[in-house]
Write a protein that holds these residues in place. Sequence first.
Motif, PDB file in Angstrom:
ATOM      1  N   UNK A   1       0.816  -1.216   0.000  1.00 13.60           N
ATOM      2  CA  UNK A   1       0.000   0.000   0.000  1.00 13.60           C
ATOM      3  C   UNK A   1       0.848   1.263   0.000  1.00 13.60           C
ATOM      4  N   UNK A   2       2.180   1.094  -0.106  1.00 11.69           N
ATOM      5  CA  UNK A   2       3.104   2.226  -0.148  1.00 11.69           C
ATOM      6  C   UNK A   2       2.903   3.151   1.052  1.00 11.69           C
ATOM      7  N   UNK A   3       2.770   2.539   2.241  1.00 11.19           N
ATOM      8  CA  UNK A   3       2.504   3.321   3.447  1.00 11.19           C
ATOM      9  C   UNK A   3       3.787   3.953   3.977  1.00 11.19           C
ATOM     10  N   UNK A   4       3.674   5.189   4.405  1.00 16.85           N
ATOM     11  CA  UNK A   4       4.781   5.869   5.075  1.00 16.85           C
ATOM     12  C   UNK A   4       4.524   5.824   6.577  1.00 16.85           C
ATOM     13  N   UNK A   5       5.549   6.134   7.351  1.00 13.85           N
ATOM     14  CA  UNK A   5       5.412   6.020   8.808  1.00 13.85           C
ATOM     15  C   UNK A   5       4.373   7.001   9.354  1.00 13.85           C
ATOM     16  N   UNK A   6       4.297   8.204   8.778  1.00 17.59           N
ATOM     17  CA  UNK A   6       3.309   9.158   9.270  1.00 17.59           C
ATOM     18  C   UNK A   6       1.888   8.680   8.962  1.00 17.59           C
ATOM     19  N   UNK A   7       1.717   8.013   7.808  1.00 17.19           N
ATOM     20  CA  UNK A   7       0.400   7.466   7.482  1.00 17.19           C
ATOM     21  C   UNK A   7       0.030   6.316   8.419  1.00 17.19           C
ATOM     22  N   UNK A   8       1.035   5.522   8.773  1.00 13.83           N
ATOM     23  CA  UNK A   8       0.791   4.426   9.712  1.00 13.83           C
ATOM     24  C   UNK A   8       0.346   4.958  11.066  1.00 13.83           C
ATOM     25  N   UNK A   9       1.050   5.999  11.549  1.00 10.60           N
ATOM     26  CA  UNK A   9       0.689   6.586  12.831  1.00 10.60           C
ATOM     27  C   UNK A   9      -0.721   7.175  12.791  1.00 10.60           C
ATOM     28  N   UNK A  10      -1.061   7.777  11.685  1.00  8.59           N
ATOM     29  CA  UNK A  10      -2.409   8.342  11.520  1.00  8.59           C
ATOM     30  C   UNK A  10      -3.455   7.234  11.518  1.00  8.59           C
ATOM     31  N   UNK A  11      -3.157   6.165  10.801  1.00  8.56           N
ATOM     32  CA  UNK A  11      -4.075   5.018  10.739  1.00  8.56           C
ATOM     33  C   UNK A  11      -4.235   4.381  12.123  1.00  8.56           C
ATOM     34  N   UNK A  12      -3.120   4.264  12.845  1.00  7.78           N
ATOM     35  CA  UNK A  12      -3.161   3.680  14.180  1.00  7.78           C
ATOM     36  C   UNK A  12      -4.033   4.527  15.104  1.00  7.78           C
ATOM     37  N   UNK A  13      -3.914   5.829  14.987  1.00 11.34           N
ATOM     38  CA  UNK A  13      -4.719   6.731  15.815  1.00 11.34           C
ATOM     39  C   UNK A  13      -6.201   6.615  15.485  1.00 11.34           C
ATOM     40  N   UNK A  14      -6.510   6.529  14.200  1.00 10.49           N
ATOM     41  CA  UNK A  14      -7.905   6.418  13.758  1.00 10.49           C
ATOM     42  C   UNK A  14      -8.546   5.113  14.204  1.00 10.49           C
ATOM     43  N   UNK A  15      -7.737   4.059  14.335  1.00  8.43           N
ATOM     44  CA  UNK A  15      -8.265   2.743  14.678  1.00  8.43           C
ATOM     45  C   UNK A  15      -7.976   2.341  16.125  1.00  8.43           C
ATOM     46  N   UNK A  16      -7.603   3.329  16.934  1.00 14.13           N
ATOM     47  CA  UNK A  16      -7.361   3.098  18.357  1.00 14.13           C
ATOM     48  C   UNK A  16      -6.311   2.014  18.618  1.00 14.13           C
ATOM     49  N   UNK A  17      -5.287   2.004  17.781  1.00 19.02           N
ATOM     50  CA  UNK A  17      -4.175   1.071  17.973  1.00 19.02           C
ATOM     51  C   UNK A  17      -3.154   1.744  18.870  1.00 19.02           C
ATOM     52  N   UNK A  18      -2.886   1.137  20.024  1.00 14.74           N
ATOM     53  CA  UNK A  18      -1.956   1.730  20.978  1.00 14.74           C
ATOM     54  C   UNK A  18      -0.516   1.531  20.529  1.00 14.74           C
ATOM     55  N   UNK A  19       0.212   2.629  20.470  1.00 10.87           N
ATOM     56  CA  UNK A  19       1.617   2.600  20.050  1.00 10.87           C
ATOM     57  C   UNK A  19       2.465   3.227  21.160  1.00 10.87           C
ATOM     58  N   UNK A  20       3.563   2.574  21.514  1.00  8.10           N
ATOM     59  CA  UNK A  20       4.419   3.072  22.593  1.00  8.10           C
ATOM     60  C   UNK A  20       5.098   4.374  22.182  1.00  8.10           C
ATOM     61  N   UNK A  21       5.552   5.109  23.188  1.00  9.45           N
ATOM     62  CA  UNK A  21       6.237   6.381  22.935  1.00  9.45           C
ATOM     63  C   UNK A  21       7.525   6.166  22.156  1.00  9.45           C
ATOM     64  N   UNK A  22       8.234   5.074  22.460  1.00  6.94           N
ATOM     65  CA  UNK A  22       9.481   4.776  21.749  1.00  6.94           C
ATOM     66  C   UNK A  22       9.205   4.479  20.287  1.00  6.94           C
ATOM     67  N   UNK A  23       8.147   3.703  20.021  1.00 11.78           N
ATOM     68  CA  UNK A  23       7.811   3.345  18.642  1.00 11.78           C
ATOM     69  C   UNK A  23       7.426   4.572  17.823  1.00 11.78           C
ATOM     70  N   UNK A  24       6.879   5.594  18.487  1.00 15.06           N
ATOM     71  CA  UNK A  24       6.523   6.819  17.789  1.00 15.06           C
ATOM     72  C   UNK A  24       7.774   7.612  17.402  1.00 15.06           C
ATOM     73  N   UNK A  25       8.863   7.389  18.147  1.00 19.75           N
ATOM     74  CA  UNK A  25      10.085   8.159  17.939  1.00 19.75           C
ATOM     75  C   UNK A  25      11.072   7.427  17.029  1.00 19.75           C
TER      76      UNK A  25
END
Length: 395
Positions: free
Chosen positions: A146-170
Amino acid sequence: MNKVVLAFSGGLDTSVCVKYLQSLHNLDVITLTVDVGQNDDFKDINKVSADLGAVEHVYVDAKQEFLNDYVTPAIQANALYQQKYPLATAIARPLIAKKAVEVAREHNANAISHGCTGKGNDQVRFDIAIRSLNPNLNIIAPIRDMNLTRDKELEYANENNIKISAVAKKYSIDENLWGRAIEGGSLENLENEPPDDAFKFVKQNNTSAGYVSIGFERGVPISIDGTRMELGLLVKKLNDVAGAFGVGIIDHIEDRVVGIKSREVYEAPAALVLVEAHKDLEKLVLTHNELRFKFSVDDQWAWLAYSGLWLDPLLTDLNAFIAKTQERVTGEIKIKMHNGSYRVVGRKSTFSLYDNDAITYMSNSNFDQRLASGFVTLWGLQSSAANKMISKNKA
């Protein structure tokens, strides 16, 4: 046959993959976590999988197999890609792929999925290993497909209530027994020095010096400072010992398989020290001809492992040669560590080819220097003849 086995870490990429596999491919997701010494909270990963709606989570403890069949050969091959990277992530991927194929067979799944991007090397390592072991399995890589970039993944995770650690965000971090790979964030700017919070073992404020002696038997590390221990414990201890003196950071420009140059930051105190010690011990016990040939073998071994060709027959051939050379690689190497540097300062072996009586410049030397005159004349015979001919033709 609507099941897929997903190589699952519980991080951003693979968490996003669960949702895409469910919503876009209408597949029941079986998450698989292979323990290769990443020291994660595996109960938490299980919970993350359940919260994402996976139908089952499988945990496989492969630490010992990783040490025996992947890390040990890497040490014996002095494996450093481009003389820098000790291949921690690279050698773990074919093992994870192997376990995924096994789990797919056990659960009658007809597909395997991973969270690799289309820019990295891991896609090559996973796909080639999977196809080599079972060409009938489908491979689904949502991030790449799907040619996903990291910012798109973070946006998708937020929209779908997927919990991501602070380290993984950085950062994007991959860890196993043999080392850590750190990517993303500020590290993508070549001018930025990696911050301290990127590292787990390395302490950069220790200006004192320290020593460690590593014992080997047949090319395998077996002791630290005279105390025998199993390889996994030895690696863990050496990570702490060497890391405490600032040893273990690799920061370099690397040529990826896909053809792009990337800035790669790794943390691998034990791997760097063990490879350096092993190389030095080989210099002591192997002949000049063995060392010259093994240098090219080691370089080829590192390339095959890095580029996803772990199951290529050539790697098996190289392992057979390397195993033969290790029969005499037994002894002890002393390493000095100081402010991030490390070097060999002492060595000993019952198989040592170092002849003190021959090398000494004192009066008791058994080396008759008069014999060297004729040798030197014969050694340079062709070079001398060639230069005479060149000078003659110029005139």
